[in-house]
Structure formats: C-alpha cells, structure tokens
Design an enzyme around this catalytic site. Structure first.
Site, short mmCIF file in Angstrom:
data_model
loop_
_atom_site.label_atom_id
_atom_site.label_comp_id
_atom_site.label_asym_id
_atom_site.label_seq_id
_atom_site.Cartn_x
_atom_site.Cartn_y
_atom_site.Cartn_z
CG ASP A 1 -1.85 1.24 1.42
OD1 ASP A 1 -2.61 1.32 0.66
OD2 ASP A 1 -1.44 2.09 2.05
CB ALA B 1 -2.86 1.95 -2.48
CG ASP B 2 -3.67 -2.41 0.60
OD1 ASP B 2 -2.91 -2.83 -0.44
OD2 ASP B 2 -3.15 -2.58 1.67
CG LEU B 3 -8.79 0.57 2.81
CD1 LEU B 3 -9.20 1.53 3.60
CD2 LEU B 3 -9.30 -1.09 3.15
N GLY C 1 -9.57 -2.70 -3.53
CA GLY C 1 -10.37 -3.85 -3.48
C GLY C 1 -12.03 -2.95 -3.92
#
Length: 402
Positions: free
Chosen positions: A147, A175-177, A180
C-alpha cells in the site's frame, strides 16, 4: 465453531445466488471479497494447511480486530494447491463457482495451474478477479505491491501533508482499500454482463491503477493543464477558505469556498468587513492571499469552542464540522444512527463489534451475519458438498492435502 448453512442470513441479499472462491492474501484482495460477502455471496476462503505455506494473517491474530473486520461473513477451508489432489479439488470447486478472487503475483497462479485460462477451461462462466501491485504485465508486473509503495508511486504522498514538510502517507491503507472497492465493482459488472452473454470475464486492477485513479481532479490538473499539484496541508487546494481552523478547545473544519458561502461565513463569524476587502474580493484574490485570510479567520475562531462554531455556521448554512478522534467518531450521534459499528457473535470472543458496510439498500439489511472463521473451519462441510465421504476427507487430512 461458527455455524453456517448455504442460505443462513443471505436469502434477502442481492448476491445470495453467487458463490465466491477467495484465494486472497494481505488486504486489497480480502477487501474486494468482503464487499461481496457482506451482500450475500457464499464465500469460501481457501488457505494452505499448516506446514504447506500458510502465512501470518494481515494485522496480527485471526482473533484480532483487523482479521475479524476483513474476513467476516465467510466460510473457510484449508487446501494445499501444490498437491495434485488439492489442485483437483480446487478445480472441482471452481467448476461450480461464479467468482474467483486472487491477488498473487502474476506468475504464481499460472505455476499453480489456477490462472484464468485454466479455470475458464472448466467453467467458461467464471468471473475471475485479480488484484496486483502494478498490473498483470508490464515492466513492474513482478514487483511486490504494498500500500505505502503505491501511495508514493501513485503521487498521493506528494500532495499529502503540510507544505514543505516532505511526503506523508495517508493514515489508512487507501491504495489497498480503493483497489479492493474497484475490483468488487468490476466483478459486479462482469456478473451483470454474464446474464446477457453467458460468459465470464477476467477483471483486473492494481494498487497503482487505483491510486492514480483516486488522484481524480488533482491528476486532471496535470493531464489537462500541465500543473503539478503540491502539498496544501489542511487547506483545500482550490476552494478557499476551506480548511482546519483553531478553536478555544481544538479545531474545526470549515468549507466556505465560493462567493455565496464566503459571504455567509464572513457574516456569521463577524468578519463581514472582509467581503469588501480587495484582497479577498473573489476566489482568485482569496487564493493569492490564502495565508493572510486563514490567519484572520483563525484569530476569530480561536476565541470560541468548536461546538459554538459548528452550531453558528450550520445555522448560517456553511459546512462545518469537528475533527474527531476515532472514539469520538463512533460516539457521534449520526454515526450511531447509521449503525456503522455492527455487532456479531464469535464462538470464542463472544459478542464483538466491527465496522459495517457503508452501503444501504431497500429490502435487506447490512447486518454482519457471521464472524471471521477459524482456519479450515468449514473444510469438511465444503468437501461433503463435493461428495467426499468421511474416510476420504480423513485420508486427505492425514496427507496434509487439507
């Protein structure tokens, strides 16, 4: 152990007829699957058995807040995909699934024989969702994605923080969220398309793509005009005055950009004389003289507590709000009204509270049906559904296939 049946708590959910195989690790992939699980998909999380490459869960213990928040509403099995028997069982599951989600490096899934083309050969209707760090191909395809690395490479850290302090990461794994969330949206679109075509699709995104997309108007300032945005701290980069201002007991956010809101704010704050000041006469002037204007506003807001300014400015129709700590956020009456902290019962932990889905829709609820499962909790249940008898399951366990 958590109880679960194929329809328990899911019948009224929009994705209740969808079965998902979850091969994800870390956070971005599990976040995509969580969106699907929250809205009724029958998610089977597949993890390696002990001693077959199992990794530590993200954020610590399986019974900790991070894992429980990421993996609620799922079933879990253990399966060693590196064995012929494990691979065969996976392909049998894949033949009857609707969605597979993974976030392995681009070559790993091919080496395991579980890539999109391999699965499509047994199930042309499969919607296969992939998240990577930087894309499935290209010069960075083999790099590990994290991230914070994506935050830096995607430009976000260059515009976050106070001017001149150097790059600053956002306080959540954004960035991860976002990756997703984008993947879950793409999977939903592919499922909708499949109703018309009968064919699945390979849906792909990456941390880098999600981060660049989330730059939004800041990115467009560069792509359209060649302007490189800089750090603006707590000030909005273009809407002035919008930012954080001191109060007698803390700080408030005030958003008074645009001539109409600026005029309202100035009157409510006792600064009406500034409306006629040529330094602040219009948006361009206020932008040039941002520091002077913020200082004048801060001198006034610092004389009264935050609650005073929230009440006064709300009455005047000027957006304003407190800056809460996390405990204050969850104590906020509107947050409580929206039910954003949701309870669920865990077999060992008892009743726990985690963060609810941000979506609401008519005809169903967004309750959390089931706590995150223990490793392999539903292995026998799922394999029985494939037709395996107890002796076969015991043999597979003895040989560390499950």
């Amino acid at each position: 152990m958590t109880s679960w049946t194929d329809t328990e708590g899911r019948a009224d959910k929009p994705l209740s007829r969808i079965r998902v195989l979850d091969l994800t690790l870390a956070r971005a992939g599990p976040t995509a699957v969580r969106h699907l699980a929250d809205w009724g998909a029958d998610v089977i999380r597949i993890e390696p058995p002990a001693g077959a490459g199992a990794s530590d869960p993200v954020g610590g213990s399986r019974h900790g807040p991070d894992f429980q928040n990421l993996h609620r509403n799922k079933r879990a099995i253990t399966l060693n995909l590196k064995t012929p028997e494990g691979h065969a069982l996976f392909m049998k599951l894949a033949a009857g699934a609707d969605v597979i989600v993974e976030n392995m490096r681009s070559t790993v899934k091919t080496r395991l024989g579980i890539d999109y083309e391999a699965v499509r050969a047994v199930n042309p209707r499969i919607v296969y969702g992939s998240i990577s760090g930087f894309g499935q191909d290209g010069p960075y395809a083999e790099r590990a994605g994290v991230d914070q690395i994506a935050q830096g490479m995607g430009g976000l850290m260059s515009i976050t923080g106070l001017p001149g302090q150097g790059p600053v990461r956002v306080g959540i794994p954004i960035a991860d969220l976002c990756a997703g969330g984008y993947l879950a949206m793409g999977i939903s679109m592919a499922l909708l398309d499949r109703e018309a075509t009968g064919q699945g699709r390979w849906v792909r995104t990456s941390l880098l793509e999600a981060m660049v997309a989330m730059l939004d108007f800041q990115g467009a300032r560069w792509t359209m005009t060649g302007e490189v945005p800089e750090q603006a701290g707590n000030d909005h980069p273009t809407g002035i005055p919008t930012g954080v201002f001191p109060t007698a007991d803390g700080h408030v956010n005030i958003a008074a950009s645009g001539q109409r809101l600026w005029t309202r704010f100035a009157a409510a704050a006792g600064l009406g004389h500034l409306v006629e000041d040529p330094r602040f006469a219009d948006g361009a002037a206020r932008s040039r003289n941002r520091a002077a204007l913020n200082a004048l506003i801060g001198e006034v807001t610092a004389t009264r507590p935050s609650a005073h300014w929230v009440a006064v400015l709300m009455e005047a129709g000027v957006p304003c709000g407190p800056i809460n700590s996390i405990d204050q956020t969850f104590a906020d009456p509107q947050v409580r009204h929206l039910g954003l902290a949701a309870p669920v019962r865990h077999a060992e932990l008892g009743e726990i509270t985690i963060v609810a889905s941000p979506l609401q829709m008519t005809g169903t609820t967004r309750d959390i049906r089931c706590a995150a499962p223990d490793a392999g909790e539903h292995t026998e249940e799922v394999l029985r559904g494939l037709g395996l008898d107890p002796a076969e399951i015991a043999d597979l366990r003895d040989r560390n296939v499950i």
